[in-house]
Scaffold this active site. Structure first.
Site, PDB file in Angstrom:
ATOM      1  CG  ASP A   1      -7.325   3.474   2.160  1.00  0.00           C
ATOM      2  OD1 ASP A   1      -8.142   3.193   1.251  1.00  0.00           O
ATOM      3  OD2 ASP A   1      -7.433   4.500   2.849  1.00  0.00           O
TER       4      ASP A   1
ATOM      5  CE  LYS B   1      -2.547   3.326   2.316  1.00  0.00           C
ATOM      6  NZ  LYS B   1      -2.179   4.330   3.321  1.00  0.00           N
TER       7      LYS B   1
END
Length: 281
Positions: free
Chosen positions: A240, A221
């Site tokens: 996310d 991420k």
């Protein structure tokens, strides 16, 4: 210290440019409102004031500075209508997100700043990230001055260099609210100071992300955020908690294939809409 300068009348006339939408989109942490209708931004060691209203915003910079920095920084050569043209006719949710976030652009930010900022971002809210980043800048960034359009002066700090953070006192670094991320920041600074970020812009996207993930504390991420916001890889869509909710609830677990080329742009519209409207779990 940055001295006085004669500012040109730089006006952005583009309905796809909104300082408010960009500041709230979660991609940069040193841009915010300083007064009604006025935004201030610090990037690449310089400060910029933006004021105006929808469709016409004035920048506090010289023509040379605009052409050398801000035009590319705000990705103003790109036509965002091209990105929106790939939206499926039946995708009502994305159309709503785009309308809500009209004016968002994918900024071309400094990769080093993005690496540290998104390492810090883990398990933090956007306001908490802003606070930690600003503390880091005030503690280790070079102090400079800025003249506002009304003639008043302000002091700001550039983002710290890799050398500055690599040489930082441990206790002072700890006081910036880094928590468990402190050793991650320390290692990134050490490696960047040794030149390990040099040449990464030339790597294919997959290799770029792999290289970024070799830094301690950088998962997929964070690496994706750095790739998108620091290296302008528009095909990369960071995922996310908010994007997980959108993908699971709206797209049955996967974004449509049609969106892959500009997935990062699509992600920004979706992320911004979901976070601000508090998409239900």
């Amino acid at each position: 210290m940055q001295g006085n300068k004669i500012m040109d009348d730089i006006i952005i006339r583009d309905m796809d440019f909104s300082p408010e939408a960009i500041a709230e989109s979660g991609q940069c942490f040193r841009m915010g409102s300083s007064a009604e209708g006025v935004y201030e931004l610090i990037a690449y060691g310089k400060k910029l004031q933006i004021d105006g209203e929808s469709g016409a915003f004035r920048l506090s910079c010289t023509r040379e500075e605009y052409e050398d920095l801000w035009k590319d920084y705000f990705d103003l050569s790109a036509d965002y209508e091209v990105f929106r043209s790939i939206i499926r006719e039946d995708d009502a949710f994305l159309k709503k997100a785009v309308s809500f976030g009209r004016g968002i652009r994918i900024l071309r930010q400094e990769p080093w700043e993005m690496l540290i900022s998104f390492i810090i971002s883990q398990r933090k809210s956007v306001p908490a990230i802003r606070t930690a980043v600003e503390k880091l800048c005030e503690a280790f960034g070079e102090e400079r001055s800025f003249q506002r359009r009304d003639g008043s002066m302000s002091i700001y700090h550039a983002f710290p260099t890799p050398d500055a953070l690599n040489a930082a006192d441990e206790d002072r670094l700890s006081s910036c609210g880094l928590g468990y991320r402190l050793p991650y920041v320390r290692e990134a600074a050490e490696r960047a100071a040794c030149g390990e970020l040099e040449g990464l812009e030339d790597l294919p996207t997959e290799e770029l992300i792999d290289k970024l993930m070799s830094f301690k504390g950088v998962g997929v991420k964070v690496a994706s955020c750095v790739a998108l916001f620091g290296y302008h890889r528009l095909e990369v869509a960071p995922v996310d908690v908010w994007m997980h909710r959108v993908i699971d609830q709206v797209y049955d677990g996967r974004l449509p294939e049609e969106y892959e080329s500009y997935a990062g742009v699509i992600q920004q519209y979706l992320f911004n809409y979901a976070r601000i409207t508090k998409l239900e779990k």
